[in-house]
Design a protein around this motif. Structure first.
Motif, PDB file in Angstrom:
ATOM      1  N   LEU A 122       1.109  11.579  -1.428  1.00 19.23           N
ATOM      2  CA  LEU A 122       1.476  12.163  -0.139  1.00 19.23           C
ATOM      3  C   LEU A 122       2.987  12.135   0.059  1.00 19.23           C
ATOM      4  CD1 LEU A 122      -1.025  10.841   2.593  1.00 19.23           C
ATOM      5  CD2 LEU A 122      -0.569  13.218   1.988  1.00 19.23           C
ATOM      6  N   ASN A 123       3.571  10.992  -0.236  1.00 19.58           N
ATOM      7  CA  ASN A 123       5.006  10.795  -0.032  1.00 19.58           C
ATOM      8  C   ASN A 123       5.601  10.094  -1.248  1.00 19.58           C
ATOM      9  OD1 ASN A 123       7.591  10.430   0.943  1.00 19.58           O
ATOM     10  ND2 ASN A 123       7.056   8.665   2.203  1.00 19.58           N
ATOM     11  N   PRO A 124       6.205  10.847  -2.159  1.00 14.99           N
ATOM     12  CA  PRO A 124       6.788  10.250  -3.370  1.00 14.99           C
ATOM     13  C   PRO A 124       7.860   9.201  -3.089  1.00 14.99           C
ATOM     14  CG  PRO A 124       6.580  12.622  -3.606  1.00 14.99           C
ATOM     15  CD  PRO A 124       6.283  12.313  -2.175  1.00 14.99           C
ATOM     16  N   GLU A 125       8.412   9.196  -1.874  1.00 11.64           N
ATOM     17  CA  GLU A 125       9.409   8.175  -1.528  1.00 11.64           C
ATOM     18  C   GLU A 125       8.756   6.807  -1.362  1.00 11.64           C
ATOM     19  OE1 GLU A 125      12.709   8.592  -1.409  1.00 11.64           O
ATOM     20  OE2 GLU A 125      12.361  10.639  -2.095  1.00 11.64           O
ATOM     21  N   GLY A 126       7.465   6.782  -1.099  1.00 12.32           N
ATOM     22  CA  GLY A 126       6.767   5.511  -0.953  1.00 12.32           C
ATOM     23  C   GLY A 126       7.201   4.724   0.263  1.00 12.32           C
ATOM     24  N   ASN A 161       8.588  13.020   6.307  1.00  9.88           N
ATOM     25  CA  ASN A 161       8.984  11.614   6.364  1.00  9.88           C
ATOM     26  C   ASN A 161      10.395  11.509   6.931  1.00  9.88           C
ATOM     27  OD1 ASN A 161      10.638  12.480   4.317  1.00  9.88           O
ATOM     28  ND2 ASN A 161       9.937  11.015   2.794  1.00  9.88           N
ATOM     29  N   GLU A 162      10.870  10.291   7.132  1.00  5.72           N
ATOM     30  CA  GLU A 162      12.183   9.976   7.715  1.00  5.72           C
ATOM     31  C   GLU A 162      12.168  10.351   9.192  1.00  5.72           C
ATOM     32  OE1 GLU A 162      15.669   9.229   9.052  1.00  5.72           O
ATOM     33  OE2 GLU A 162      15.489  11.381   8.807  1.00  5.72           O
ATOM     34  N   THR A 163      12.445   9.359  10.039  1.00  5.44           N
ATOM     35  CA  THR A 163      12.168   9.505  11.464  1.00  5.44           C
ATOM     36  C   THR A 163      12.969  10.603  12.155  1.00  5.44           C
ATOM     37  OG1 THR A 163      13.644   7.605  11.824  1.00  5.44           O
ATOM     38  CG2 THR A 163      11.271   7.202  11.842  1.00  5.44           C
ATOM     39  N   SER A 164      14.220  10.810  11.775  1.00  3.49           N
ATOM     40  CA  SER A 164      14.989  11.900  12.396  1.00  3.49           C
ATOM     41  C   SER A 164      14.322  13.244  12.118  1.00  3.49           C
ATOM     42  CB  SER A 164      16.428  11.914  11.871  1.00  3.49           C
ATOM     43  OG  SER A 164      17.125  10.759  12.271  1.00  3.49           O
ATOM     44  N   ALA A 215       5.343  -1.020 -12.130  1.00  2.02           N
ATOM     45  CA  ALA A 215       5.257  -0.963 -13.590  1.00  2.02           C
ATOM     46  C   ALA A 215       3.798  -0.825 -14.047  1.00  2.02           C
ATOM     47  CB  ALA A 215       5.891  -2.206 -14.201  1.00  2.02           C
ATOM     48  N   GLU A 216       2.914  -1.573 -13.390  1.00  7.17           N
ATOM     49  CA  GLU A 216       1.495  -1.501 -13.735  1.00  7.17           C
ATOM     50  C   GLU A 216       0.919  -0.121 -13.416  1.00  7.17           C
ATOM     51  OE1 GLU A 216      -0.097  -4.678 -11.453  1.00  7.17           O
ATOM     52  OE2 GLU A 216       0.593  -6.264 -12.812  1.00  7.17           O
ATOM     53  N   LEU A 217       1.293   0.412 -12.260  1.00  3.56           N
ATOM     54  CA  LEU A 217       0.777   1.713 -11.845  1.00  3.56           C
ATOM     55  C   LEU A 217       1.353   2.848 -12.687  1.00  3.56           C
ATOM     56  CD1 LEU A 217       0.822   1.200  -7.978  1.00  3.56           C
ATOM     57  CD2 LEU A 217      -1.195   1.376  -9.448  1.00  3.56           C
ATOM     58  N   ALA A 218       2.577   2.666 -13.194  1.00  2.00           N
ATOM     59  CA  ALA A 218       3.190   3.688 -14.046  1.00  2.00           C
ATOM     60  C   ALA A 218       2.387   3.880 -15.323  1.00  2.00           C
ATOM     61  CB  ALA A 218       4.627   3.293 -14.380  1.00  2.00           C
ATOM     62  N   GLU A 219       1.807   2.792 -15.819  1.00  2.26           N
ATOM     63  CA  GLU A 219       0.991   2.879 -17.031  1.00  2.26           C
ATOM     64  C   GLU A 219      -0.385   3.482 -16.740  1.00  2.26           C
ATOM     65  OE1 GLU A 219       2.031   2.232 -20.122  1.00  2.26           O
ATOM     66  OE2 GLU A 219       4.002   1.922 -19.195  1.00  2.26           O
ATOM     67  N   LYS A 220      -0.926   3.183 -15.572  1.00  5.03           N
ATOM     68  CA  LYS A 220      -2.263   3.662 -15.223  1.00  5.03           C
ATOM     69  C   LYS A 220      -2.283   5.121 -14.769  1.00  5.03           C
ATOM     70  CE  LYS A 220      -3.980  -0.901 -13.791  1.00  5.03           C
ATOM     71  NZ  LYS A 220      -4.490  -1.704 -12.651  1.00  5.03           N
ATOM     72  N   HIS A 221      -1.137   5.592 -14.262  1.00  6.34           N
ATOM     73  CA  HIS A 221      -1.081   6.944 -13.682  1.00  6.34           C
ATOM     74  C   HIS A 221       0.117   7.701 -14.273  1.00  6.34           C
ATOM     75  CE1 HIS A 221      -4.095   5.810 -10.654  1.00  6.34           C
ATOM     76  NE2 HIS A 221      -3.470   4.650 -10.612  1.00  6.34           N
ATOM     77  N   PRO A 222      -0.059   8.278 -15.464  1.00  3.45           N
ATOM     78  CA  PRO A 222       1.047   8.969 -16.140  1.00  3.45           C
ATOM     79  C   PRO A 222       1.676  10.078 -15.307  1.00  3.45           C
ATOM     80  CG  PRO A 222      -0.815   8.666 -17.616  1.00  3.45           C
ATOM     81  CD  PRO A 222      -1.290   8.276 -16.255  1.00  3.45           C
ATOM     82  N   ASP A 223       0.876  10.738 -14.456  1.00  6.03           N
ATOM     83  CA  ASP A 223       1.429  11.821 -13.645  1.00  6.03           C
ATOM     84  C   ASP A 223       2.408  11.318 -12.588  1.00  6.03           C
ATOM     85  OD1 ASP A 223      -0.896  10.598 -12.489  1.00  6.03           O
ATOM     86  OD2 ASP A 223      -0.874  12.160 -10.945  1.00  6.03           O
ATOM     87  N   LEU A 224       2.352  10.008 -12.291  1.00  8.03           N
ATOM     88  CA  LEU A 224       3.246   9.414 -11.291  1.00  8.03           C
ATOM     89  C   LEU A 224       4.286   8.490 -11.928  1.00  8.03           C
ATOM     90  CD1 LEU A 224       0.562   8.460  -8.601  1.00  8.03           C
ATOM     91  CD2 LEU A 224       2.031  10.481  -8.611  1.00  8.03           C
ATOM     92  N   LYS A 225       4.328   8.484 -13.259  1.00  2.72           N
ATOM     93  CA  LYS A 225       5.164   7.510 -13.968  1.00  2.72           C
ATOM     94  C   LYS A 225       6.628   7.624 -13.570  1.00  2.72           C
ATOM     95  CE  LYS A 225       6.084   5.603 -18.561  1.00  2.72           C
ATOM     96  NZ  LYS A 225       5.701   5.656 -19.999  1.00  2.72           N
ATOM     97  N   ASP A 226       7.164   8.832 -13.491  1.00  4.58           N
ATOM     98  CA  ASP A 226       8.582   9.005 -13.158  1.00  4.58           C
ATOM     99  C   ASP A 226       8.899   8.460 -11.763  1.00  4.58           C
ATOM    100  OD1 ASP A 226       9.038  10.176 -15.582  1.00  4.58           O
ATOM    101  OD2 ASP A 226       9.047  12.234 -14.827  1.00  4.58           O
ATOM    102  N   GLU A 277       0.812  -1.220   0.000  1.00  5.17           N
ATOM    103  CA  GLU A 277       0.000   0.000   0.000  1.00  5.17           C
ATOM    104  C   GLU A 277       0.845   1.270   0.000  1.00  5.17           C
ATOM    105  OE1 GLU A 277      -4.005  -1.734   2.240  1.00  5.17           O
ATOM    106  OE2 GLU A 277      -2.677  -0.330   3.301  1.00  5.17           O
ATOM    107  N   MET A 278       2.127   1.153   0.391  1.00  5.88           N
ATOM    108  CA  MET A 278       2.968   2.352   0.428  1.00  5.88           C
ATOM    109  C   MET A 278       3.325   2.848  -0.970  1.00  5.88           C
ATOM    110  SD  MET A 278       4.595  -0.590   0.827  1.00  5.88           S
ATOM    111  CE  MET A 278       6.017  -1.515   0.252  1.00  5.88           C
ATOM    112  N   ILE A 279       3.006   2.047  -2.016  1.00  5.93           N
ATOM    113  CA  ILE A 279       3.206   2.553  -3.375  1.00  5.93           C
ATOM    114  C   ILE A 279       1.877   2.756  -4.107  1.00  5.93           C
ATOM    115  CG2 ILE A 279       5.545   1.622  -3.627  1.00  5.93           C
ATOM    116  CD1 ILE A 279       4.277  -0.585  -5.438  1.00  5.93           C
ATOM    117  N   ASP A 280       0.766   2.656  -3.383  1.00  2.19           N
ATOM    118  CA  ASP A 280      -0.530   2.988  -3.989  1.00  2.19           C
ATOM    119  C   ASP A 280      -0.542   4.475  -4.345  1.00  2.19           C
ATOM    120  OD1 ASP A 280      -1.421   0.426  -3.786  1.00  2.19           O
ATOM    121  OD2 ASP A 280      -2.779   0.771  -2.097  1.00  2.19           O
ATOM    122  N   PRO A 281      -1.240   4.836  -5.422  1.00  2.00           N
ATOM    123  CA  PRO A 281      -1.218   6.240  -5.877  1.00  2.00           C
ATOM    124  C   PRO A 281      -1.583   7.257  -4.803  1.00  2.00           C
ATOM    125  CG  PRO A 281      -2.182   4.843  -7.553  1.00  2.00           C
ATOM    126  CD  PRO A 281      -1.973   3.970  -6.355  1.00  2.00           C
TER     127      PRO A 281
END
Length: 269
Positions: free
Chosen positions: A48-52, A65-68, A147-158, A39-43
């Motif tokens: 919210l957090n591009p680092e996933g 993000n990142e605990t420190s 890979a599947e999500l990159a095709e479904k969500h072009p705005d998040l492809k990179d 779920e941490m890579i769900d769109p």
């Protein structure tokens, strides 16, 4: 403004954020994110957090993000007389131990125990046998889903293509025996320094129980007790602190784990 914590109960790094929030007395909304389900890579989460990665906190329009960084932000957003990252000489000690603990990759400890059980006295109750499924998740399931999500969500492809590249470049889950031995040596060195610091703090603050670096709980305590609790669950207490090896560390663990904050924030197995 309310704080929302995105985390997972068993997640080592999530435990740091939860404990910090509890220690500072900050009320928060809990949002669970399943790592096993990816779920941490769900769109919705990647937006919210591009680092996933978890944990993250959301406070108003601020996402951290990142605990420190999370602990530093909590001190800034919720100032108090007992900051987790205090100023002055005590603060330097806190940062030193916080960073030392952070340098120990807990995933490498778990993978090392799984592959080289002969190097540890006995196994604890933590489900080390999850390692094969975690390796599959990291190196097969997440890249495939990305890979599947990159095709479904072009705005998040990179972002998704970067995640795929990261997983290909970073082989996790199969450390060499020599590497694992070095990880164990680093833990041993850390706890040797913790034992010395506990003695120094005890001599400086002779009346009553003290934390690692002073009278008040700090980021060093948050990071350290989460690490030690996980090592205990792995069955490494006998290797590092029980049977008189490090009596101050052992007493510190018993006291910290008896506190209500740790009971609330840290799961048991």
């Amino acid at each position: 403004m309310a704080v929302t914590l995105y985390h997972e109960d068993i997640s080592y790094y999530s435990q740091r954020a939860r404990l910090a929030l509890v220690e500072k007395g900050i009320q928060y909304e809990s949002k669970l994110v399943s790592v096993a389900k990816g779920e941490m890579i769900d769109p919705w989460f990647v937006r919210l957090n591009p680092e996933g990665r978890i944990p993250i906190i959301v406070h108003g329009d601020k996402v951290v993000n990142e605990t420190s960084k999370i602990l530093e932000y909590l001190d800034q957003a919720f100032p108090s007389e007992t900051p987790l990252n205090p100023p002055g000489d005590e603060g330097k000690k806190v940062q030193y131990f916080r960073d030392f603990v952070h340098s120990i990759a807990i995933g490498d400890v778990m993978a090392g125990i799984y592959h080289y059980p002969h190097l540890v006295p006995k196994l604890g109750n933590f489900p080390i046998n999850r390692i094969p499924s975690i390796i599959k998740l990291v190196h097969e399931d997440i890249p495939k889903k990305s890979a599947e999500l990159a095709e479904k969500h072009p705005d998040l492809k990179d972002i998704y293509l970067r995640k795929i590249k990261e997983k290909k470049e970073k082989a996790w889950g199969s450390p060499s025996e020599e590497y694992f031995k070095n990880v164990l040596k680093n833990i041993d060195q850390l706890l040797t320094e913790v034992e010395k610091q506990l003695l120094e703090t005890k001599q400086r603050i002779p009346n009553g129980q003290s934390f690692l670096c002073g009278q008040n709980v700090s980021a060093a305590d948050v990071f350290l007790i989460v690490l030690i609790n996980r090592l205990k669950q792995y069955g490494l207490g006998e290797m590092f602190w029980t049977n008189g090896k490090r009596p101050l560390v052992e007493a510190y663990i018993e006291w910290m784990m008896s506190r209500e904050s740790c009971k609330r924030a840290l799961p048991s197995f």
